[in-house]
Write an enzyme that holds these catalytic residues in place. Structure first.
Site, PDB file in Angstrom:
ATOM      1  N   LYS A 123       0.855  -1.189   0.000  1.00 53.91           N
ATOM      2  CA  LYS A 123       0.000   0.000   0.000  1.00 53.91           C
ATOM      3  C   LYS A 123       0.890   1.238   0.000  1.00 53.91           C
ATOM      4  O   LYS A 123       1.693   1.439   0.910  1.00 53.91           O
ATOM      5  CB  LYS A 123      -0.925  -0.004   1.228  1.00 53.91           C
ATOM      6  CG  LYS A 123      -1.838   1.217   1.325  1.00 53.91           C
ATOM      7  CD  LYS A 123      -2.920   1.042   2.388  1.00 53.91           C
ATOM      8  CE  LYS A 123      -3.740   2.309   2.578  1.00 53.91           C
ATOM      9  NZ  LYS A 123      -4.829   2.147   3.555  1.00 53.91           N
ATOM     10  N   ASP A 228     -13.533   4.508   9.951  1.00 51.97           N
ATOM     11  CA  ASP A 228     -13.956   4.453   8.541  1.00 51.97           C
ATOM     12  C   ASP A 228     -14.448   3.035   8.262  1.00 51.97           C
ATOM     13  O   ASP A 228     -14.085   2.405   7.276  1.00 51.97           O
ATOM     14  CB  ASP A 228     -12.775   4.817   7.624  1.00 51.97           C
ATOM     15  CG  ASP A 228     -13.218   5.330   6.257  1.00 51.97           C
ATOM     16  OD1 ASP A 228     -14.433   5.541   6.055  1.00 51.97           O
ATOM     17  OD2 ASP A 228     -12.344   5.502   5.386  1.00 51.97           O
TER      18      ASP A 228
HETATM   19  P1  ADP Z   1      -7.586   3.688   1.214  1.00 46.01           P
HETATM   20  O1  ADP Z   1      -7.042   4.173   2.530  1.00 46.01           O
HETATM   21  O2  ADP Z   1      -7.010   4.488   0.112  1.00 46.01           O
HETATM   22  O3  ADP Z   1      -9.065   3.585   1.197  1.00 46.01           O
HETATM   23  P2  ADP Z   1      -7.469   0.798   1.555  1.00 46.01           P
HETATM   24  O4  ADP Z   1      -6.500   0.292   2.575  1.00 46.01           O
HETATM   25  O5  ADP Z   1      -8.895   0.859   1.969  1.00 46.01           O
HETATM   26  O6  ADP Z   1      -6.970   2.217   1.009  1.00 46.01           O
HETATM   27  O7  ADP Z   1      -7.318  -0.105   0.256  1.00 46.01           O
HETATM   28  C1  ADP Z   1      -8.015   0.178  -0.939  1.00 46.01           C
HETATM   29  C2  ADP Z   1      -8.513  -1.120  -1.588  1.00 46.01           C
HETATM   30  O8  ADP Z   1      -7.422  -1.999  -1.867  1.00 46.01           O
HETATM   31  C3  ADP Z   1      -9.421  -1.915  -0.670  1.00 46.01           C
HETATM   32  O9  ADP Z   1     -10.768  -1.527  -0.802  1.00 46.01           O
HETATM   33  C4  ADP Z   1      -9.193  -3.343  -1.108  1.00 46.01           C
HETATM   34  O10 ADP Z   1      -9.999  -3.659  -2.232  1.00 46.01           O
HETATM   35  C5  ADP Z   1      -7.745  -3.351  -1.547  1.00 46.01           C
HETATM   36  N1  ADP Z   1      -6.865  -3.818  -0.447  1.00 46.01           N
HETATM   37  C6  ADP Z   1      -6.284  -3.059   0.514  1.00 46.01           C
HETATM   38  N2  ADP Z   1      -5.544  -3.795   1.355  1.00 46.01           N
HETATM   39  C7  ADP Z   1      -5.643  -5.069   0.935  1.00 46.01           C
HETATM   40  C8  ADP Z   1      -5.090  -6.336   1.379  1.00 46.01           C
HETATM   41  N3  ADP Z   1      -4.290  -6.411   2.445  1.00 46.01           N
HETATM   42  N4  ADP Z   1      -5.411  -7.449   0.691  1.00 46.01           N
HETATM   43  C9  ADP Z   1      -6.205  -7.382  -0.396  1.00 46.01           C
HETATM   44  N5  ADP Z   1      -6.759  -6.246  -0.870  1.00 46.01           N
HETATM   45  C10 ADP Z   1      -6.488  -5.093  -0.231  1.00 46.01           C
HETATM   46 MG    MG Z   2     -10.285   2.328   2.233  1.00 46.02          MG
END
Ligand code: ADP
Ligand code: MG
Length: 378
Positions: A123, A228
């Protein structure tokens, strides 16, 4: 969405990374880093640095821009990504790069593999981004400062996310296993599932509703609120069990508006279950139900994610100040100091790895006492 473009990482030399790191250091209090300053921080010959800078611009890792008082270089998102990915690769956390799987509000998400070939999730946090073209047009002080601090804000966002994820994972909450972080990058377990917003039907709607409401209560019993807790941040595995993600906005139940944030999380679930599954229940948790049994909130603040960082990121994310904060003028000071010091501290930690990097820190100190003033303070 596409592949993480890391091909040029293979062609970058130690000197290239040294120059990129010098720009990163310069940017802690300069919007643009002039060539001679870069040369001084990197402790390389001015002439040699010029070509390195030009090539880094050509590859999109730096950009050269015209400032109000002087021209100089700044790191692009891609440049900052490379620095972090380079560190994580050197630490054997990442072995190869894969496809982008998501774009969040404030992040880009990729699948990468560790050196053993197992897929993990990367991320990249992106906070405080501004369009630099706009900054050139409307150069007010605030925008100016913001542009200088996107590195810092993205970095604390990742630091905070990692700290919460680790504290939650250690307590066996259903969250991805946190693996490592560097700068604005967090590496965590890849969740095998899909976000709740993509789930159209469930075998047992009530079971998931209960489980999610129980999680909100268990978080709060440990002293924290997700902040959130919605269908985009809840992953559902094949067995319909949830995994909670996305932690940069988490807060303590001691926050002065904790009850409001708690109720908002509860209402997100209520509203979604009604809309998507036609499911309504009289049973939902109330803030007064909380029985504090743990101090996860305090533990996180001892983990390298500091109170000052918490303040800075809460301000960015629009989470109100907690009670007992100093008056306006004083907290402004703290922010400035915190921004500069903590980036520098973290850089020192990261760069202790190599001798050459610590030389560049020395030359950076010399430069600081010199005559070029920070554009952020003019
Ligand atoms: P943001 O803070 O920008 O909303 P997120 O952490 O919610 O970021 O991640 C955005 C998207 O990426 C999530 O909705 C999910 O679909 C995917 N995602 C995030 N982390 C993971 C993970 N550990 N494994 C699989 N998919 C993930
Ligand atoms: Mg998110």
């Amino acid at each position: 969405m596409g592949k993480l473009n890391v091909t040029i990482m293979r062609y970058l030399t130690g000197e290239d990374f040294r120059v990129l790191t010098a720009i990163e250091m310069g940017m802690k209090n300069h919007e643009l880093v002039p060539g001679p300053m870069a040369a001084s921080i990197a402790n390389l010959q001015h002439g040699g640095v010029h070509k390195l800078l030009r090539d880094l611009c050509k590859h999109g890792l730096l950009s050269y821009e015209r400032g109000r008082k002087y021209d100089g270089y700044r790191l692009t998102n891609m440049g900052y990504d490379y620095l972090a990915l380079h560190s994580l690769t050197k630490r054997d956390v990442i072995g190869s790069f894969g496809n982008q799987i998501g774009v969040g509000k404030e992040s880009n998400i990729y699948i990468v593999a560790n050196p053993e070939g197992e897929e993990v999730c990367l991320k990249l946090h992106r906070l405080g981004r501004v369009c630099f073209r706009n900054v050139t047009n409307k150069r007010d002080y605030h925008k100016h400062r913001k542009s200088a601090s996107w590195l810092y804000l993205s970095r604390i966002s990742a630091t905070k996310e990692f700290a919460y994820m680790k504290a939650l994972y250690d307590r066996k909450f259903p969250v991805p296993k946190p693996i490592d972080f560097n700068r604005h990058c967090v590496i965590m377990e890849l969740v095998k599932g899909r976000p709740l917003c993509h789930v159209m039907e469930l075998n047992d709607v009530e079971a998931l509703y209960d489980e999610l409401m129980n999680l909100i209560v268990k978080f709060a019993d440990s002293g924290v609120i997700h902040g959130d807790f919605n269908e985009f941040n809840i992953m559902i595995k094949d067995d319909e069990k949830p995994v909670i993600i996305d932690f940069p906005q988490m807060m303590s139940t001691a926050h002065e508006n904790a009850e409001m944030y708690f109720n908002r999380d509860v209402n997100c679930i209520k509203t979604f279950f009604k809309k998507r599954f036609g499911y309504e229940s009289e049973l939902y948790p109330k803030f007064s139900d909380i029985e504090r049994t743990d101090a996860l909130d305090a533990e996180v603040l001892c983990s390298g994610f500091t109170k000052d960082m918490a303040k800075d990121i809460n301000r960015e994310l629009g989470i109100d100040e907690e009670t007992g904060s100093e008056d306006e003028e004083e907290s402004q000071d703290t922010e400035e100091k915190c921004t500069v010091d903590s980036i520098f501290d973290q850089l020192k930690l990261q760069d202790r790895e190599t001798q050459s990097d610590s030389e560049s820190i020395d030359s950076f100190d010399r430069f600081e006492s010199g005559s070029v003033r920070s554009c952020a303070t003019t």
